[in-house]
Design an enzyme around this catalytic site. Structure first.
Site, PDB file in Angstrom:
ATOM      1  CG  ASN A   1     122.123   5.000  60.717  1.00  0.00           C
ATOM      2  OD1 ASN A   1     121.062   4.437  60.968  1.00  0.00           O
ATOM      3  ND2 ASN A   1     122.211   6.292  60.455  1.00  0.00           N
TER       4      ASN A   1
ATOM      5  CG  HIS B   1     117.160   4.509  61.957  1.00  0.00           C
ATOM      6  ND1 HIS B   1     115.841   4.223  62.186  1.00  0.00           N
ATOM      7  CD2 HIS B   1     117.644   5.011  63.111  1.00  0.00           C
ATOM      8  CE1 HIS B   1     115.520   4.547  63.427  1.00  0.00           C
ATOM      9  NE2 HIS B   1     116.605   5.026  64.012  1.00  0.00           N
ATOM     10  CE  LYS B   2     123.640   6.457  56.474  1.00  0.00           C
ATOM     11  NZ  LYS B   2     125.037   6.735  56.151  1.00  0.00           N
TER      12      LYS B   2
ATOM     13  CG  ASP C   1     129.183  10.036  53.288  1.00  0.00           C
ATOM     14  OD1 ASP C   1     129.386   9.608  54.435  1.00  0.00           O
ATOM     15  OD2 ASP C   1     129.246  11.243  52.998  1.00  0.00           O
TER      16      ASP C   1
ATOM     17  N   GLY D   1     118.054  11.190  61.944  1.00  0.00           N
ATOM     18  CA  GLY D   1     118.590  12.379  61.284  1.00  0.00           C
ATOM     19  C   GLY D   1     117.565  13.501  61.183  1.00  0.00           C
ATOM     20  CE1 TYR D   2     120.094  18.299  60.335  1.00  0.00           C
ATOM     21  CE2 TYR D   2     121.118  16.400  59.285  1.00  0.00           C
ATOM     22  CZ  TYR D   2     121.220  17.566  60.011  1.00  0.00           C
ATOM     23  OH  TYR D   2     122.465  18.008  60.422  1.00  0.00           O
TER      24      TYR D   2
HETATM   25  P1  IMP Z   1     126.662   9.486  57.195  1.00  0.00           P
HETATM   26  O1  IMP Z   1     126.273   8.337  58.077  1.00  0.00           O
HETATM   27  O2  IMP Z   1     128.072   9.910  57.361  1.00  0.00           O
HETATM   28  O3  IMP Z   1     126.278   9.224  55.784  1.00  0.00           O
HETATM   29  O4  IMP Z   1     125.834  10.721  57.752  1.00  0.00           O
HETATM   30  C1  IMP Z   1     124.689  11.100  57.163  1.00  0.00           C
HETATM   31  C2  IMP Z   1     123.941  12.103  58.018  1.00  0.00           C
HETATM   32  O5  IMP Z   1     123.043  12.777  57.125  1.00  0.00           O
HETATM   33  C3  IMP Z   1     123.071  11.421  59.066  1.00  0.00           C
HETATM   34  O6  IMP Z   1     123.672  11.389  60.323  1.00  0.00           O
HETATM   35  C4  IMP Z   1     121.829  12.291  59.064  1.00  0.00           C
HETATM   36  O7  IMP Z   1     122.013  13.389  59.902  1.00  0.00           O
HETATM   37  C5  IMP Z   1     121.736  12.774  57.628  1.00  0.00           C
HETATM   38  N1  IMP Z   1     120.911  11.849  56.819  1.00  0.00           N
HETATM   39  C6  IMP Z   1     121.333  11.041  55.798  1.00  0.00           C
HETATM   40  N2  IMP Z   1     120.309  10.319  55.302  1.00  0.00           N
HETATM   41  C7  IMP Z   1     119.241  10.664  56.027  1.00  0.00           C
HETATM   42  C8  IMP Z   1     117.887  10.223  55.996  1.00  0.00           C
HETATM   43  O8  IMP Z   1     117.452   9.344  55.237  1.00  0.00           O
HETATM   44  N3  IMP Z   1     117.085  10.814  56.899  1.00  0.00           N
HETATM   45  C9  IMP Z   1     117.509  11.762  57.771  1.00  0.00           C
HETATM   46  N4  IMP Z   1     118.743  12.189  57.853  1.00  0.00           N
HETATM   47  C10 IMP Z   1     119.620  11.642  56.979  1.00  0.00           C
END
Ligand code: IMP
Length: 198
Positions: free
Chosen positions: A9, A11-12, A71, A155-156
């Site tokens: 990701n 953005h992350k 996560d 994301g949200y």
């Molecule tokens: P992960 O990559 O499995 O941790 O999925 C986390 C999901 O949670 C993302 O795809 C987003 O939908 C949501 N999420 C986690 N962090 C954020 C954030 O900072 N902003 C918006 N959505 C987030």
């Protein structure tokens, strides 16, 4: 020192890089593509901690380098804590951010009288090649609004309203978001454990 961030990701990755820079951490964060990892990691744990560990451990074993995984997800009180660990696939496998937001707003529209309080949770796991690992967690509390405000993040963010700044996360720049976000809080917590990286 180089540390791998176990995510695809973008953005992350940029939030981690800017947070480390803001907090004056000398380590360089490298991405999965920079270490040549292109596999799929199955995140099948039922907790944020479990999934963060799976990702960090897989990449640590692959690279032999200190590996960090985050996560994260959204917890909405009136939806019995959904979407939680299913945040990325709330509207189905491979759902887009927009589809997940639409599903969330639909579910909330069925509960017009309920408070729309929510929180983002971020669990970070760091694995060291010697087998040691640590967890930290950060949270950010806000509410879900039923229109999208702001753009350019992920994301949200466009529907997660943060009352103290009167903005959604998508209306903040990265420095502002890091200063109040679940990820920023977890990274600040992580940096209280600097000796773990030495
Ligand atoms: P992960 O990559 O499995 O941790 O999925 C986390 C999901 O949670 C993302 O795809 C987003 O939908 C949501 N999420 C986690 N962090 C954020 C954030 O900072 N902003 C918006 N959505 C987030």
């Amino acid at each position: 020192m180089k540390i791998v961030l176990a995510t695809n990701n973008a953005h992350k990755l940029s939030e981690f890089k800017s947070c480390f820079a803001q907090l004056n951490v000398g380590a360089e964060i490298v991405s999965l593509s920079e270490i040549g990892f292109s596999g799929d990691i199955v995140e099948d744990a039922d907790s944020f901690e479990g999934n963060a560990y799976i990702k960090a451990k897989t990449i640590c074993d692959f690279s032999g380098m200190i590996s960090i995984a985050d996560d994260s997800g959204l917890i909405v009180d009136c939806l019995s804590n959904a979407p939680g660990v299913y945040s990325a696939r709330y509207a189905g496998e491979n759902a887009t951010d927009r589809e997940n937001i639409d599903k969330l707003l639909y579910e909330l529209s069925l509960r017009p009288d309920e408070a729309k309080t929510a929180r983002f949770v971020c669990c970070i796991c760091v694995c060291r090649p010697d087998g040691e690992h640590i967890f930290v967690r950060g949270e950010s509390v806000g509410e879900i609004i039923n229109e999208l405000r702001g753009e350019g993040t992920f994301g949200y963010d466009p529907v997660f309203y943060y009352p103290p700044l009167n903005k959604t996360f998508a209306e903040m720049d990265s420095v502002e978001k890091n200063s109040v976000s679940h990820r920023g809080a977890a990274i600040a917590e992580l940096l209280k454990n600097r000796e773990f990286f030495e």
